[in-house]
Design a protein around this motif. Structure first.
Motif, PDB file in Angstrom:
ATOM      1  N   UNK A  65      11.361   2.665  -5.427  1.00 27.34           N
ATOM      2  CA  UNK A  65      12.145   2.229  -4.262  1.00 27.34           C
ATOM      3  C   UNK A  65      12.489   0.747  -4.327  1.00 27.34           C
ATOM      4  N   UNK A  66      11.611  -0.056  -4.909  1.00 31.97           N
ATOM      5  CA  UNK A  66      11.942  -1.474  -5.113  1.00 31.97           C
ATOM      6  C   UNK A  66      13.111  -1.628  -6.081  1.00 31.97           C
ATOM      7  N   UNK A  67      13.136  -0.827  -7.128  1.00 31.37           N
ATOM      8  CA  UNK A  67      14.241  -0.894  -8.097  1.00 31.37           C
ATOM      9  C   UNK A  67      15.569  -0.558  -7.410  1.00 31.37           C
ATOM     10  N   UNK A  68      15.565   0.490  -6.583  1.00 31.83           N
ATOM     11  CA  UNK A  68      16.791   0.848  -5.865  1.00 31.83           C
ATOM     12  C   UNK A  68      17.178  -0.237  -4.868  1.00 31.83           C
ATOM     13  N   UNK A  69      16.204  -0.822  -4.171  1.00 35.20           N
ATOM     14  CA  UNK A  69      16.461  -1.895  -3.215  1.00 35.20           C
ATOM     15  C   UNK A  69      17.128  -3.084  -3.911  1.00 35.20           C
ATOM     16  N   UNK A  70      16.569  -3.523  -5.036  1.00 38.62           N
ATOM     17  CA  UNK A  70      17.159  -4.643  -5.772  1.00 38.62           C
ATOM     18  C   UNK A  70      18.567  -4.290  -6.244  1.00 38.62           C
ATOM     19  N   UNK A  71      18.760  -3.075  -6.718  1.00 46.10           N
ATOM     20  CA  UNK A  71      20.080  -2.634  -7.170  1.00 46.10           C
ATOM     21  C   UNK A  71      21.090  -2.769  -6.030  1.00 46.10           C
ATOM     22  N   UNK A  72      20.751  -2.227  -4.866  1.00 43.40           N
ATOM     23  CA  UNK A  72      21.674  -2.256  -3.730  1.00 43.40           C
ATOM     24  C   UNK A  72      21.943  -3.680  -3.248  1.00 43.40           C
ATOM     25  N   UNK A 103       0.875  -1.166   0.000  1.00 41.00           N
ATOM     26  CA  UNK A 103       0.000   0.000   0.000  1.00 41.00           C
ATOM     27  C   UNK A 103       0.914   1.218   0.000  1.00 41.00           C
ATOM     28  N   UNK A 104       0.636   2.188  -0.834  1.00 43.62           N
ATOM     29  CA  UNK A 104       1.478   3.380  -0.915  1.00 43.62           C
ATOM     30  C   UNK A 104       1.028   4.414   0.106  1.00 43.62           C
ATOM     31  N   UNK A 105       1.891   4.697   1.050  1.00 45.31           N
ATOM     32  CA  UNK A 105       1.593   5.703   2.073  1.00 45.31           C
ATOM     33  C   UNK A 105       1.593   7.096   1.456  1.00 45.31           C
ATOM     34  N   UNK A 106       0.622   7.900   1.839  1.00 47.93           N
ATOM     35  CA  UNK A 106       0.574   9.283   1.371  1.00 47.93           C
ATOM     36  C   UNK A 106      -0.004   9.445  -0.017  1.00 47.93           C
ATOM     37  N   UNK A 127       9.443   1.922   6.664  1.00 46.31           N
ATOM     38  CA  UNK A 127       9.492   3.392   6.646  1.00 46.31           C
ATOM     39  C   UNK A 127       9.579   3.930   5.220  1.00 46.31           C
ATOM     40  N   UNK A 128      10.239   3.214   4.354  1.00 44.63           N
ATOM     41  CA  UNK A 128      10.384   3.613   2.951  1.00 44.63           C
ATOM     42  C   UNK A 128       9.154   3.157   2.181  1.00 44.63           C
ATOM     43  N   UNK A 129       8.535   4.046   1.427  1.00 47.39           N
ATOM     44  CA  UNK A 129       7.344   3.681   0.668  1.00 47.39           C
ATOM     45  C   UNK A 129       7.697   2.583  -0.340  1.00 47.39           C
ATOM     46  N   UNK A 130       6.914   1.502  -0.402  1.00 49.44           N
ATOM     47  CA  UNK A 130       7.237   0.385  -1.297  1.00 49.44           C
ATOM     48  C   UNK A 130       6.795   0.638  -2.749  1.00 49.44           C
ATOM     49  N   UNK A 131       7.241   1.738  -3.298  1.00 47.41           N
ATOM     50  CA  UNK A 131       6.941   2.084  -4.690  1.00 47.41           C
ATOM     51  C   UNK A 131       7.833   1.276  -5.631  1.00 47.41           C
ATOM     52  N   UNK A 132       7.478   1.235  -6.885  1.00 46.10           N
ATOM     53  CA  UNK A 132       8.317   0.554  -7.875  1.00 46.10           C
ATOM     54  C   UNK A 132       9.706   1.189  -7.917  1.00 46.10           C
TER      55      UNK A 132
END
Length: 125
Positions: free
Chosen positions: A85-92, A15-18, A78-83
């Motif tokens: 932010x997911x892309x950056x998460x997978x990258x890292x 769910x996208x916060x905000x 805490x980090x919004x689970x947007x596409x």
């Protein structure tokens, strides 16, 4: 310059916060992750990276998220689970796993598809 890519899929809810609209409600996606590596040199047998290794790293990351509610997982508590932010998460996460194993290869970009026609990408310049 050589470039290779691999894809992996998983399903998860979020769910996208905000956000004001339907996406603020709990909903799910069948995510498709596309990872692209690049490099100027191949290894001794002519590979930039073994696809088996790349897919194993992608599977390892995806399995932690598969069939989960992303908002309940770090760093998405805490980090919004947007596409994006997911892309950056997978990258890292991929950079941590593959960095030492691929000395002549650069993680060029990670793209996360939420649907067949919508995606977000992350890369470091």
């Amino acid at each position: 310059m050589f470039s290779i890519s691999a894809e992996y899929t998983f399903a998860a809810g979020h769910a996208l916060r905000g956000y004001r609209g339907k996406c603020e409600n709990v909903h799910g996606h069948n995510y498709r992750i596309v990872v692209r590596l690049e490099g100027a040199e191949l290894d001794a047998i002519g590979l930039l990276c073994d696809f088996t290794d790349l897919k194993a790293w992608m599977r390892e990351i995806s399995e932690q998220l598969d069939h989960q509610y992303l908002n309940d997982l770090e760093p998405f508590r805490t980090l919004n689970p947007s596409a994006e932010n997911l892309a950056r998460y997978f990258y890292q996460q991929l950079r941590q796993r593959a960095g030492a194993a691929l000395p002549h290869t650069r993680l060029a970009e990670v793209t996360v598809f939420e649907t067949d026609v919508t995606s977000a990408s992350y890369r470091e310049d």
